[in-house]
Design a protein around this motif. Structure first.
Motif, PDB file in Angstrom:
ATOM      1  N   HIS A 160      -6.353   5.233  -9.951  1.00 47.27           N
ATOM      2  CA  HIS A 160      -7.433   4.253  -9.898  1.00 47.27           C
ATOM      3  C   HIS A 160      -8.756   4.917  -9.495  1.00 47.27           C
ATOM      4  O   HIS A 160      -9.796   4.646 -10.086  1.00 47.27           O
ATOM      5  CB  HIS A 160      -7.068   3.137  -8.920  1.00 47.27           C
ATOM      6  CG  HIS A 160      -7.981   1.976  -8.977  1.00 47.27           C
ATOM      7  ND1 HIS A 160      -7.923   1.028  -9.971  1.00 47.27           N
ATOM      8  CD2 HIS A 160      -9.001   1.599  -8.167  1.00 47.27           C
ATOM      9  CE1 HIS A 160      -8.860   0.124  -9.776  1.00 47.27           C
ATOM     10  NE2 HIS A 160      -9.527   0.446  -8.688  1.00 47.27           N
ATOM     11  N   ASP A 204      -0.717   5.301  -7.841  1.00 51.16           N
ATOM     12  CA  ASP A 204      -1.656   4.376  -8.472  1.00 51.16           C
ATOM     13  C   ASP A 204      -3.054   4.479  -7.859  1.00 51.16           C
ATOM     14  O   ASP A 204      -4.048   4.386  -8.566  1.00 51.16           O
ATOM     15  CB  ASP A 204      -1.136   2.941  -8.376  1.00 51.16           C
ATOM     16  CG  ASP A 204      -1.913   1.985  -9.254  1.00 51.16           C
ATOM     17  OD1 ASP A 204      -2.295   2.391 -10.379  1.00 51.16           O
ATOM     18  OD2 ASP A 204      -2.162   0.853  -8.823  1.00 51.16           O
ATOM     19  N   LEU A 205      -3.128   4.686  -6.548  1.00 46.98           N
ATOM     20  CA  LEU A 205      -4.433   4.812  -5.897  1.00 46.98           C
ATOM     21  C   LEU A 205      -5.189   6.008  -6.455  1.00 46.98           C
ATOM     22  O   LEU A 205      -6.374   5.911  -6.777  1.00 46.98           O
ATOM     23  CB  LEU A 205      -4.262   4.934  -4.373  1.00 46.98           C
ATOM     24  CG  LEU A 205      -5.551   5.100  -3.556  1.00 46.98           C
ATOM     25  CD1 LEU A 205      -6.496   3.929  -3.787  1.00 46.98           C
ATOM     26  CD2 LEU A 205      -5.218   5.234  -2.076  1.00 46.98           C
ATOM     27  N   ASP A 253       2.226   1.652  -3.409  1.00 44.04           N
ATOM     28  CA  ASP A 253       1.148   2.046  -4.308  1.00 44.04           C
ATOM     29  C   ASP A 253       0.840   3.533  -4.163  1.00 44.04           C
ATOM     30  O   ASP A 253       0.634   4.230  -5.153  1.00 44.04           O
ATOM     31  CB  ASP A 253      -0.096   1.201  -4.021  1.00 44.04           C
ATOM     32  CG  ASP A 253      -1.176   1.450  -5.036  1.00 44.04           C
ATOM     33  OD1 ASP A 253      -1.058   0.917  -6.160  1.00 44.04           O
ATOM     34  OD2 ASP A 253      -2.132   2.186  -4.715  1.00 44.04           O
ATOM     35  N   GLN A 254       0.822   4.005  -2.934  1.00 46.44           N
ATOM     36  CA  GLN A 254       0.582   5.429  -2.714  1.00 46.44           C
ATOM     37  C   GLN A 254       1.723   6.270  -3.282  1.00 46.44           C
ATOM     38  O   GLN A 254       1.479   7.344  -3.831  1.00 46.44           O
ATOM     39  CB  GLN A 254       0.427   5.726  -1.223  1.00 46.44           C
ATOM     40  CG  GLN A 254      -0.908   5.302  -0.655  1.00 46.44           C
ATOM     41  CD  GLN A 254      -1.009   5.685   0.807  1.00 46.44           C
ATOM     42  OE1 GLN A 254      -0.286   5.148   1.634  1.00 46.44           O
ATOM     43  NE2 GLN A 254      -1.887   6.611   1.100  1.00 46.44           N
ATOM     44  N   MET A 280      -8.873   9.240  -0.945  1.00 42.29           N
ATOM     45  CA  MET A 280      -7.605   8.515  -0.826  1.00 42.29           C
ATOM     46  C   MET A 280      -7.199   8.377   0.634  1.00 42.29           C
ATOM     47  O   MET A 280      -6.763   7.307   1.069  1.00 42.29           O
ATOM     48  CB  MET A 280      -6.495   9.232  -1.612  1.00 42.29           C
ATOM     49  CG  MET A 280      -6.608   9.051  -3.092  1.00 42.29           C
ATOM     50  SD  MET A 280      -5.180   9.657  -4.009  1.00 42.29           S
ATOM     51  CE  MET A 280      -4.810  11.210  -3.262  1.00 42.29           C
ATOM     52  N   LEU A 294       0.833  -1.204   0.000  1.00 32.72           N
ATOM     53  CA  LEU A 294       0.000   0.000   0.000  1.00 32.72           C
ATOM     54  C   LEU A 294       0.868   1.254   0.000  1.00 32.72           C
ATOM     55  O   LEU A 294       0.582   2.210  -0.728  1.00 32.72           O
ATOM     56  CB  LEU A 294      -0.939   0.008   1.211  1.00 32.72           C
ATOM     57  CG  LEU A 294      -1.798   1.258   1.377  1.00 32.72           C
ATOM     58  CD1 LEU A 294      -2.694   1.477   0.161  1.00 32.72           C
ATOM     59  CD2 LEU A 294      -2.622   1.160   2.646  1.00 32.72           C
ATOM     60  N   HIS A 341     -10.273  -0.183  -4.650  1.00 34.70           N
ATOM     61  CA  HIS A 341      -8.842  -0.216  -4.335  1.00 34.70           C
ATOM     62  C   HIS A 341      -8.103  -0.750  -5.562  1.00 34.70           C
ATOM     63  O   HIS A 341      -8.644  -1.561  -6.294  1.00 34.70           O
ATOM     64  CB  HIS A 341      -8.556  -1.154  -3.163  1.00 34.70           C
ATOM     65  CG  HIS A 341      -9.355  -0.879  -1.939  1.00 34.70           C
ATOM     66  ND1 HIS A 341      -9.588  -1.821  -0.983  1.00 34.70           N
ATOM     67  CD2 HIS A 341      -9.996   0.222  -1.504  1.00 34.70           C
ATOM     68  CE1 HIS A 341     -10.312  -1.321  -0.016  1.00 34.70           C
ATOM     69  NE2 HIS A 341     -10.584  -0.088  -0.316  1.00 34.70           N
ATOM     70  N   PRO A 342      -6.876  -0.349  -5.749  1.00 32.16           N
ATOM     71  CA  PRO A 342      -6.083  -0.958  -6.820  1.00 32.16           C
ATOM     72  C   PRO A 342      -5.971  -2.470  -6.572  1.00 32.16           C
ATOM     73  O   PRO A 342      -5.847  -2.919  -5.431  1.00 32.16           O
ATOM     74  CB  PRO A 342      -4.721  -0.275  -6.694  1.00 32.16           C
ATOM     75  CG  PRO A 342      -5.013   1.030  -6.026  1.00 32.16           C
ATOM     76  CD  PRO A 342      -6.150   0.745  -5.098  1.00 32.16           C
ATOM     77  N   ILE A 366      -9.478   5.702   2.347  1.00 33.47           N
ATOM     78  CA  ILE A 366      -9.129   4.332   1.974  1.00 33.47           C
ATOM     79  C   ILE A 366      -7.816   3.922   2.628  1.00 33.47           C
ATOM     80  O   ILE A 366      -7.712   2.831   3.200  1.00 33.47           O
ATOM     81  CB  ILE A 366      -9.047   4.191   0.437  1.00 33.47           C
ATOM     82  CG1 ILE A 366     -10.450   4.292  -0.166  1.00 33.47           C
ATOM     83  CG2 ILE A 366      -8.386   2.878   0.041  1.00 33.47           C
ATOM     84  CD1 ILE A 366     -10.477   4.367  -1.676  1.00 33.47           C
ATOM     85  N   ALA A 367      -6.816   4.785   2.569  1.00 29.20           N
ATOM     86  CA  ALA A 367      -5.517   4.454   3.173  1.00 29.20           C
ATOM     87  C   ALA A 367      -5.645   4.275   4.678  1.00 29.20           C
ATOM     88  O   ALA A 367      -5.086   3.328   5.246  1.00 29.20           O
ATOM     89  CB  ALA A 367      -4.499   5.544   2.845  1.00 29.20           C
ATOM     90  N   VAL A 413      -3.187  -3.934  -4.343  1.00 30.45           N
ATOM     91  CA  VAL A 413      -3.386  -3.743  -2.897  1.00 30.45           C
ATOM     92  C   VAL A 413      -4.351  -4.792  -2.369  1.00 30.45           C
ATOM     93  O   VAL A 413      -4.120  -5.389  -1.310  1.00 30.45           O
ATOM     94  CB  VAL A 413      -3.902  -2.314  -2.612  1.00 30.45           C
ATOM     95  CG1 VAL A 413      -4.280  -2.150  -1.150  1.00 30.45           C
ATOM     96  CG2 VAL A 413      -2.853  -1.284  -3.008  1.00 30.45           C
TER      97      VAL A 413
END
Length: 138
Positions: A37, A33-34, A28-29, A54, A25, A109-110, A57-58, A113
């Protein structure tokens, strides 16, 4: 007692895999990508909404990962002692974790992840299987 040791090893592996999922994660951040997406899933020009989504979700995922690591370590400690309670607790935690994983597949979510979250659940399945093995109950 071999199945008990295997269950505890699976629990420590689950803790390590949960940390790896959190690192996925973070990566990804870092790559954005998040954000990409979310922009694709919800076309919006509202930057404030995107930032809030974002962050939400994180935060949700980091809390799940943090609680997951704590539970893995607690269950491994309880698993070393053995007993019926360890089996029941591990089973309940596994079922809740699996339900959260299923929920995550329905969220924007991507995929990398979400798939990273599958690995700790597989370790949980192994741990529960070892704990409930008939040949040697702990």
């Amino acid at each position: 007692m071999q199945t008990q040791r295997n269950a505890v090893r699976a629990m420590y592996t689950g803790a390590a895999l949960t940390v790896i999922a959190a690192l996925v994660l973070i990566a990804d951040q870092a790559t954005g990508d998040l954000a990409r997406h979310l922009k694709a899933a919800y076309p919006s020009n509202d930057a404030q909404w995107l930032d809030m989504t974002m962050a939400s979700i994180a935060t949700y995922l980091y809390v799940v990962y943090g609680v997951g690591v704590v539970l893995w370590l607690w269950l491994a400690r309880a698993g070393r002692k053995g007993g019926r309670r360890a089996r029941l607790n591990a089973t309940v935690v596994f079922l809740v974790g699996t339900a959260l994983l299923a929920f995550n597949f329905t969220q924007p979510h991507p995929m990398v992840v979400t798939v990273a979250g599958v690995l700790p659940c597989l370790a949980g399945l192994a741990a529960v299987a070892f704990l409930w093995k008939r040949s040697e109950r702990v």
